[in-house]
Design a protein around this motif. Structure first.
Motif: not given
Lengths: 567, 567
Positions: A499-525
């Protein structure tokens, strides 16, 4: 096995109510616990204790003059909620601050810890002493990892006497820590106990064997050995404890504790041998007790607790006290308490919020609505995953928590609260109603997140990202789990990083959250490959290998669904 | 099951010693029991209670100011010996007389009853109140046949308070009887307990069932039913007891008693429902207690006890008391007792005896020598017969008893005692060392016989015959057995009838005795067709059908062998 109950889920609360009805001279019942029914001097330090139910007289049976001021009671073998701890503490506070003490278990550390933070924010000075007397659970070098068993009684008694003597909070805390440092226990189990409504025992010990060092909820012990005679058992127990004796100790306080179905006369037979062993070791025995002080429902077994006394500890160990389970010395004069214990008006007031803040509050409601949908859809699936290693109640707990959170958010929003207050209200409701460790974690997570937000102006995307880090920090600090422990942290941590990395790069919370959620899904598995380290590490835990952690999965589900709202 | 012990036969004594070591502020250990360790006003009535061990806190846990003065402890689930009761009473007497109270069981009735007669002969005023609270054991019309269970605590507490208040013995006895008449109990069992050293439980209850009205030693109950919910159980228990409520009773004292492995929180859950039922019945609940007050080792189950209070009973029920298990009200000021509890010099002195009397004493020794031979030869056989219905220890008990009797007879004879005194000394030793009901019966039988004899002059045949009748009367009166109950009485009664008849006809003791012994032998064989009615009527008792009563057999054996000496 436990045979007398109505609805198993009401067992703990009904038992507490029955206890309170039997002991009106000692306690008054409040939601989640009991407080003294006798007046307490203004300014006295309050000693508040607690933990799961099923251990009577721990903890409600300890309430009374010279002993503790209040006890918080969770469900059977489950930590009380953060809100319950905080509520009981508020009723038990007499202006002198609070010493909060409990056995060292992950769920209790979390719930009592979060409650302490909440109370401090309200201006109450709260100190925490987790009791760590069980030498079987960790070596002396890592004493802070030890569990709390019947040593609870020793630390509570000594702390209670120090508080009754009028000592200030600093001193009561110091003495309680000192008592804990000099208190050790070791136990054996002959057979397991059965939870109300369960068909079979929580664990079993093979016939003719005894389990050494087994925990009071069936946590793994050191070894299984053939049952020995009373005099050999006395030798075994004392030999486990005497090596921890501080140099030059001449006196020892003792508790020989029955776990439920090992009866008084067996304890008295054992005592005859134990007393001899301690005297042979050159120790003078001071005010020993043999009986049932920390039980585990109808578990068969016993434990020996020694407190190595110096003059200060001895003074508080033998000081008068009066409670349903322990009475010492002369009666302490008391008068009935007259303060009003009625619950405060629940129409909480919130800080004023402007239009932007109130719209933010409505946004929080939409997030909890979606979260409620996803968690109710997944309730059965989460329960199934949880059943591999735990009680199978994760789905139910999450559903209960989010429902309560949504209701609280709506109520706060209706009262014109802003973003931060709506989220905080939802957080507290989740923690209070979900129960268990996951309820406490989610309450903590959401409340920590809320502190980064404001009640005024539109929601600030930067604050949302900063709040995520604060929430993770809060969970790690108070929850005590690290990456690799097979908990929500294994998912929340990569989520926040992304979330932090992607928000710093994109400036978009929705983009950052989407990427963070994907990371979370992988990590959960990925948690399927881990073995749990936190919490009550039951023998069953190994069965979870190959299955993901239910808390990690539910986090990823929520993160993914919330992402759809941010488009 | 009981897991902690060294030698099973030392379990009860070691447990009592361990208990006494833990509670020096309340009790002092003496042989066979404990007495208060605090000073008691001169002239106060002493309340002495007791029974078998395995029921802690019954009975030693009741000793303390405002409660009882001393407790006698038998072996596990076995009555204390007559000598133990007498010994403890002597140490507990403070000049005001003694109220002796215990649960209504055949062995206890016998041993406490014989002890009371012995103490009265020593000039101590002793009254007896056998507690009969168990409504399951007999209908209200034959209340004197009811067993004593947790109502013991109620009767003892109220009697103890009356004694502490300084009331004279007549009043203490009257109040204790009044309390007993208004105290009722009913219990359920979920599973049996295991005696120390036994491989399996004394009895079992099928899984999912509960046994209604089962006794605390496994005596048969009323019925087995499926386990019900806590609230239904509350209805069941109260409905068994409320029909016994005396008219116009408005207040009730209550004990909800756990039998060992039914734990506190279950009792508290049950209490919530019971309190509601009692209040619905228009009763005000006074000073209720829920916990473990009369246990049966690790038996699973509970009982409800109600005492229907009037003003007098209420006053004593709520009066202050202090003991290891029950504390009420303000501390009763005490000082340590300073009287000497050391056992009296055992070199008893005997009344002077002439040469004839001393030769009679030597004759008694020869009789016991022969009896000892026959009983040791038959020890195994008697054990085998006893095992069909009982513990299989009849042979051992008889052998122990006769050995002790022979030793005592020799010691008395060496001290130049006469016939009557030698026989009396032998009788007391038998009762004290044999244990169990048969030990008490034989002690009583021989002592009653001795009172017909003299210490001077040669043995008078007429007196021997008259003594036989006195001995039979004593056994029937205090032992409570009638012909047909499958006891020694079935043999002793025709023995005495024949002895009298034949002696009247022949004038020859040896002839009469021989014929009487033949009648006894026939009668002993005939007991095989009877079912036992006396004592702990275990479910096992039916197995004795087709086998003679061991007590009847051993009597016939002794009578037959003694006949050979009289030729």
């Amino acid at each position: 096995m436990t045979k007398i109950f109505d609805a198993p889920e009401e067992f703990a609360a009904t038992a507490l109510a029955g206890f309170a009805a039997l002991h009106p001279h000692f306690v008054r019942l409040i939601k989640g616990g009991v407080v003294r029914s006798t007046s307490v001097p203004k300014g006295k330090v309050s000693v508040v204790v607690g933990g799961g139910s099923g251990h009577y007289p721990a903890f409600a049976g300890y309430v009374g003059p010279g002993f503790v001021d209040a006890a918080v009671a969770g469900d059977v073998f489950a930590s009380p909620s953060t809100a319950a701890v905080a509520r009981v503490c508020r009723k038990a506070h007499h202006g002198g601050g609070i010493l909060l003490s409990f056995g060292n278990y992950a769920g209790d550390v979390l719930n009592f810890g979060v409650a302490a933070e909440r109370l401090r924010a309200e201006g109450i000075d709260v100190r925490i002493v987790a009791v760590t007397d069980d030498v079987a659970s960790a070596p002396a070098e890592t004493v802070s990892k030890r569990r709390g068993v019947a040593g609870d009684l020793v630390v509570f008694k000594i702390a209670g006497a120090a508080a009754e003597a009028g000592l200030p909070l600093d001193e009561v805390e110091r003495i309680a820590r000192h008592a804990n440092a000099r208190t050790v226990s070791f136990g054996v189990a002959f057979d397991g106990c059965t939870l109300p409504g369960s068909a079979g025992p929580l664990f079993t010990v093979p016939n003719g064997k005894m389990a050494l060092g087994l925990g009071i909820h069936g946590e793994p012990g050191i070894s299984e050995e053939a049952i020995v005679s009373a005099s050999e058992l006395a030798t075994l127990l004392t030999e486990k404890l005497l090596p921890e004796r501080p140099k030059d100790t001449r006196k020892v306080g003792v508790i020989l504790n029955g776990l439920g179905a090992t009866k008084y006369e067996e304890l008295f037979v054992l005592w005859s041998s134990i007393a001899g062993r301690l005297q042979q070791a050159g120790l003078e025995i001071v005010a020993p007790e043999a009986g049932e002080f920390v039980t585990s429902l109808d578990m068969q077994g016993c434990s020996l607790t020694l407190v190595f006394l110096d003059d200060e500890l001895e003074q508080h160990w033998i000081a008068p006290c009066s409670s349903p389970v322990l009475r010492r010395g002369a009666t302490i004069p008391t008068t009935p308490a007259i303060d009003n214990l009625a619950d405060e008006d629940m129409l909480t007031t919130y800080p004023p919020a402007d239009g932007g803040g109130q719209r933010g509050g409505a946004c929080i409601i939409r997030i909890f609505s979606e979260t409620s949908l996803v968690l109710h859809e997944a309730e059965e699936q989460l329960g199934r995953i949880d059943a591999y290693a735990g009680d199978g109640d994760h789905g139910q707990g999450m559903a209960r928590g989010v429902t309560a959170a949504l209701e609280a958010a709506k109520a706060a929003s209706a009262a014109k609260a802003g973003t931060a207050s709506v989220l905080a209200a939802a957080a507290d409701a989740w923690a209070d109603r979900a129960g268990g460790t996951s309820g406490a974690i989610w309450g903590l997570l959401l409340r920590s997140w809320s502190t980064a937000l404001s009640d005024n102006g539109p929601i600030d995307d930067r604050a949302v990202v900063a709040g995520a880090r604060q929430a993770l920090d809060g969970v790690v600090r108070l929850g005590g789990a690290k990456i690799g422990d097979k908990t929500l942290v294994d998912v929340f941590s990569p989520f926040v990083d992304t979330l932090e990395k992607s928000f710093a790069e994109s400036g978009s919370l929705s983009t950052a959250w989407r990427q963070a959620a994907s990371a979370a899904k992988l990590a959960a598995e990925a948690t399927a490959q881990l073995l749990p380290k936190l919490g009550r590490a039951r023998p069953l835990a190994e069965k979870s290998l190959g299955h993901p952690d239910p808390g990690a999965v539910s986090f990823a589900m929520i993160a993914t669904r919330v992402a759809t709202l941010l488009r």
